[in-house]
Structures are given as C-alpha cells and as structure tokens.
Design a protein around this motif. Sequence first.
Motif, PDB file in Angstrom:
ATOM      1  N   LEU A 139       0.846  -1.185   0.000  1.00  0.00           N
ATOM      2  CA  LEU A 139       0.000   0.000   0.000  1.00  0.00           C
ATOM      3  C   LEU A 139       0.884   1.238   0.000  1.00  0.00           C
ATOM      4  CD1 LEU A 139      -2.713  -0.939   2.629  1.00  0.00           C
ATOM      5  CD2 LEU A 139      -3.062  -0.649   0.205  1.00  0.00           C
ATOM      6  N   PRO A 140       0.468   2.297  -0.708  1.00  0.00           N
ATOM      7  CA  PRO A 140       1.278   3.510  -0.682  1.00  0.00           C
ATOM      8  C   PRO A 140       1.357   4.068   0.734  1.00  0.00           C
ATOM      9  CG  PRO A 140      -0.588   3.723  -2.197  1.00  0.00           C
ATOM     10  CD  PRO A 140      -0.728   2.429  -1.518  1.00  0.00           C
ATOM     11  N   SER A 176     -27.856   6.490  14.021  1.00  0.00           N
ATOM     12  CA  SER A 176     -28.498   5.227  13.648  1.00  0.00           C
ATOM     13  C   SER A 176     -29.049   5.303  12.219  1.00  0.00           C
ATOM     14  CB  SER A 176     -29.594   4.937  14.671  1.00  0.00           C
ATOM     15  OG  SER A 176     -30.578   4.157  14.134  1.00  0.00           O
ATOM     16  N   THR A 233     -27.603   2.851   9.121  1.00  0.00           N
ATOM     17  CA  THR A 233     -28.552   1.917   8.497  1.00  0.00           C
ATOM     18  C   THR A 233     -28.997   2.428   7.121  1.00  0.00           C
ATOM     19  OG1 THR A 233     -30.369   2.952   9.685  1.00  0.00           O
ATOM     20  CG2 THR A 233     -29.433   0.976  10.679  1.00  0.00           C
ATOM     21  N   GLU A 234     -28.260   3.359   6.574  1.00  0.00           N
ATOM     22  CA  GLU A 234     -28.466   3.889   5.211  1.00  0.00           C
ATOM     23  C   GLU A 234     -29.785   4.635   5.027  1.00  0.00           C
ATOM     24  OE1 GLU A 234     -27.740   0.101   3.087  1.00  0.00           O
ATOM     25  OE2 GLU A 234     -26.004   1.086   2.212  1.00  0.00           O
ATOM     26  N   GLN A 235     -30.450   5.007   6.147  1.00  0.00           N
ATOM     27  CA  GLN A 235     -31.720   5.734   5.998  1.00  0.00           C
ATOM     28  C   GLN A 235     -31.486   7.137   5.436  1.00  0.00           C
ATOM     29  OE1 GLN A 235     -34.430   5.407   9.465  1.00  0.00           O
ATOM     30  NE2 GLN A 235     -33.157   3.718  10.113  1.00  0.00           N
ATOM     31  N   ASP A 239     -29.034   7.910   3.311  1.00  0.00           N
ATOM     32  CA  ASP A 239     -28.818   7.692   1.872  1.00  0.00           C
ATOM     33  C   ASP A 239     -30.151   7.470   1.163  1.00  0.00           C
ATOM     34  OD1 ASP A 239     -26.115   7.956   2.066  1.00  0.00           O
ATOM     35  OD2 ASP A 239     -25.661   5.816   2.039  1.00  0.00           O
ATOM     36  N   ALA A 240     -31.040   6.700   1.825  1.00  0.00           N
ATOM     37  CA  ALA A 240     -32.357   6.405   1.218  1.00  0.00           C
ATOM     38  C   ALA A 240     -33.138   7.698   1.006  1.00  0.00           C
ATOM     39  CB  ALA A 240     -33.137   5.449   2.106  1.00  0.00           C
ATOM     40  N   GLU A 300     -31.820  10.619   0.546  1.00  0.00           N
ATOM     41  CA  GLU A 300     -31.153  11.374  -0.525  1.00  0.00           C
ATOM     42  C   GLU A 300     -31.538  10.827  -1.893  1.00  0.00           C
ATOM     43  OE1 GLU A 300     -27.159  12.176   0.482  1.00  0.00           O
ATOM     44  OE2 GLU A 300     -26.815  13.374  -1.317  1.00  0.00           O
ATOM     45  N   VAL A 301     -31.552   9.499  -2.055  1.00  0.00           N
ATOM     46  CA  VAL A 301     -31.897   8.953  -3.380  1.00  0.00           C
ATOM     47  C   VAL A 301     -33.378   9.087  -3.695  1.00  0.00           C
ATOM     48  CG1 VAL A 301     -29.961   7.349  -3.612  1.00  0.00           C
ATOM     49  CG2 VAL A 301     -32.053   6.559  -2.546  1.00  0.00           C
TER      50      VAL A 301
END
Lengths: 266, 258
Positions: free
Chosen positions: A8-9, A128, A132-134, A136-137, A139-140
């Motif tokens: 790895l660098p 939380s 749990t990607e809520q 991100d959900a 945002e999409v």
Amino acid sequence: MKKDSDTLPEERHLISRKIDAFFIEIYEIFKFVRRFFGEAFSSPFEWKEFINQCYQIGYRSLPLISMTGFIVGIVFTKQSRPSLSTFGASSWLPSLITIAVIRALAPLVTALIAAGKVGSNIGAELGSMKVTEQIDAMEVSATNPFKFLVVTRVLATTFMIPVLTLYSGLVAMMGSFVNIHQNEQTSFAAFIKNAFSTISFLDINSSLVKAICFGFTIGAASCYQGYHAENGTQGVGKAANTAVVVSMFLIFIEEMIIVQFVNAIR
Amino acid sequence: MSNSKDRETVISIRGLNKSFGSLTVLKGVDVDVFKGENLAVLGKSGGGKSVLIKIISGLLKPDSGIVNVLGSQVDKISNRELQELRQKIGFSFQSSALYDSMTVRENLAFPLSRNKRELSKAEINKAIEEVLNDVGLPQTINQMPSELSGGQRKRIGIARTLIMKPEIMLYDEPTAGLDPITCIEINNLILQVQQEYNTSSIIITHDLTCAKNTSNRVAVLMEGQFLTTGTFEEVFSSKDERIKTFYDYNFIQEHETI
C-alpha cells in the motif's frame, strides 16, 4: 522481494496524522455550519418537521427541566441563607437568588440538561439513520436529508432552549419562593418586588442570548456527530456520547466568553 | 448481444474509476444498460458492486470516467437536475433502509409528498394502496418497520421506490439474508416490477439463482473491472476459474475446502 505495486502507498501527512486530522475536522465543522446557514435560508422549509422537533425538544423536556429548576431554586436558597444571615441580610435572598438564576443558573442548567437529554437523542437518532443507510435512502428519494434532519433540529434547539431557559428560571424562582416562604414567611408579592428590584433588561437579554448560543451549539454539535457517524452500532454510541461531551464543553467555553463580554458592556 | 446497437441505452458508463484513499475499487469500468432489461452484476464482496450503483444514483462521486444516466452525466449536473433525475431512479437498499420512526404508510408517503406537492391526500393514499397491493402487503399499512419480517421489509423498501414510478431500478443484494422461499418471492417481484412498471434494472447480487431468474444479462465484476458480460449461459460457459468458482459454490458442486 515484494514489488512496489504489492504494498500500500505510504500515507503522507503535512504535520502528523493526529494534527492533520484535527485541522481537517475543524474544516469539516466549518463546512457543516456554512451549509446549515445556506440551507436554512433557502426554500422549501420543512415546517412540519420543525414543529415536530420543537415539540420533541421543548415539550418533552418540560418534566425534567421543571424538576431540576425547582430543585436548583430550593438548594441555592438553602445554601445562600447562612452566609446572608451572618450579616443579617437574609431579606436580600430573593434578589440574590434572582440575579444568580437569571444571569447564570437558568441558561447553564437548562443547557446542560438539554445537552444530556436532547444532544444524546439527536446524536443517536441521526447516527443510527446514517449507519442503516436511511439518510442515503432519503437522498436517493430526491429529499434533501440535511434540510429535513439537520436544519430542523438545529433551528428547533436554537428556538426551544431559550424558551426552556425562561421557564426554568421561573420554576427555580418558585422553588426559591417556597423555601423562603417556609423560613422567612415572606409573602409572594414581597418576594416578587424584592426579586426584580435588582434585575435589569441587560441581565434578561444576555441570558437569552446565551441560551440561543447554547441551543445552536447543542443542535449543531449533536447533528454533526450523528450525521457523520460510521462503523455500525459502535459508531452510533460514539456519536451520542461525543454529542453530549462536545456540547457540554462548548457550553462552558461560551458561558465564559459571553460573561466577559457582558461584564465589559455593563 | 447482437442487437445491442439498436437498443436505447438508459445507463452508459465509460472508463469509470473510483478509489477510497489508497484502495482502488473500480478501474476503468465500461458497461451499458438497455431500456427494459435487467442486468445482474455479480462479484466478490468488497469488489465495488455497491459502489457502482451508488455512483449511478449520485450518492458517490467518481474519480474519473463518464456516468451517463437517462441522458444526464450524474457528476456534472446541478443539484436541482440531480434531484429531478433521482425521481426517475429507484434504489432498493440491502438493509431496506426503511425509516424506523415512521409507519409503512408514512414511509411510502414520504417521497411522494415531498416530490409531488400538487397531489392531494386522497391521491397519495390511493398511490400507497396501489403500490402495497403490487408488492402483496396491503395489511402492513399501519405497521412500524420493526414489526415486519426481513422479506416484508425488502418488499416495502421496493414499494417505496415504486411509488415514484421510476424508469430505472437499482437493487442492492435483494435476496441477501432471506430464506429460499422468500428469495423466490423477491425474484418474482423483481420480474413483476420489470414488466408492470417497464423498468430497466441493475441487480447487485451473489445469488446466482436470483441472477439467472431475474436478469436478461449478467456481468461479472472482479478486481475493479467487468470480466465478462452476456446471458447467464454465455457467462457461465466460461473457462475462467474465478467465474467457475462462483457457479460451483452457488449450485452446490464439490469444491476443495480451504
């Protein structure tokens, strides 16, 4: 012998890893606060969520603030009585308590209680949602999560902490009155007259300015920690914990700065 | 595919690179998704499959390369244009990512009430009922996400994206952690969505049964690049050991223990 491409660098730092990370964190916080002001003053405004957060932060904190405010009033009165009695000045108790409560105790105690209750709640909730990607959900699904989650919470704490401070101050004075009435048989009218004889608008205004700063700090620090949580459930716990610790630390720093400033203009 | 040149491309990716610090995840990825088709993306865990669909939906920015979705280059368009584009993209998360503090009804109403403000309450309720019927869970409307099973959560997650009538669906591990019977139900739902909503989809999965049953084409992502793309049979007729290992493990062939 290993080829260069197999390793790895090596990480490069400007000063050292920790010092670099500290300044990067400061820059991230600056960007977060700048984004808050940008998003807070652009449409659409999430009124429904803002009112919901005011209810959660303000109304739901009332029992705790009532109890602590009342106890602070009684305890501070009991502790101050012996010193004043020594000089035969126990009749000054209401004005002493009012100055202490309005100038320092009400904003400080309310902010510390709120940092513990509201700060940990916001840190854990957003943390939380993050792990749990809520977020991100959100945002999409073409909803701005910063505006919906962060702006509403920070504005709600900035608005509700001063309201809770005023309420806490009144409850603390009620606690003080109960104790003074029991010991000195002072009437309510005499208590109020004595209490407000030494208090000025500067005291009330500086107390409210402090409460606004504390409210913004609690909201911004807690949202920042929650919004940047990572590493699963451990990250959620860390976000909630750091939200409280950072909020409390900043509250004391701000208290010190504002007191210096108010004393300079008094 | 022989007729691929005649078909309308909804997602076109050329020379996509993405690294996280010193870790390179995608190295010059090229792929096309055509209108109406389901493309399954297979590959090792941590191989960049989820990163690929997060870049397509604008959640992550590419380091370099062109990512064209429905005619827009996702990393070059303004925030407002990205929000408009996202209304045409449905993203089904591996963890379902349902909003814990909201009921199923509120979860489904959330994207609709924010992006289609002209809709009345009655129209939103009708859309919720329609989409819940489509995923076969009308009885869960007032339940909290914590009261649902893994398969039900997955279906509600898909329903929440379908309510916006997307043109593109991105499924991140749709069958991960589910029992075989529920997996079959989810596979059928993916096909039903393709037919009824006329979507084009990318399905990120390790599950070859899912890939075989739901996709028109399969692409294998290994070491940051697509090794091969084609129909399921074309891809798995390959002599490449890495692709054969995938097939053998999923279809219970004898394999050496490590």
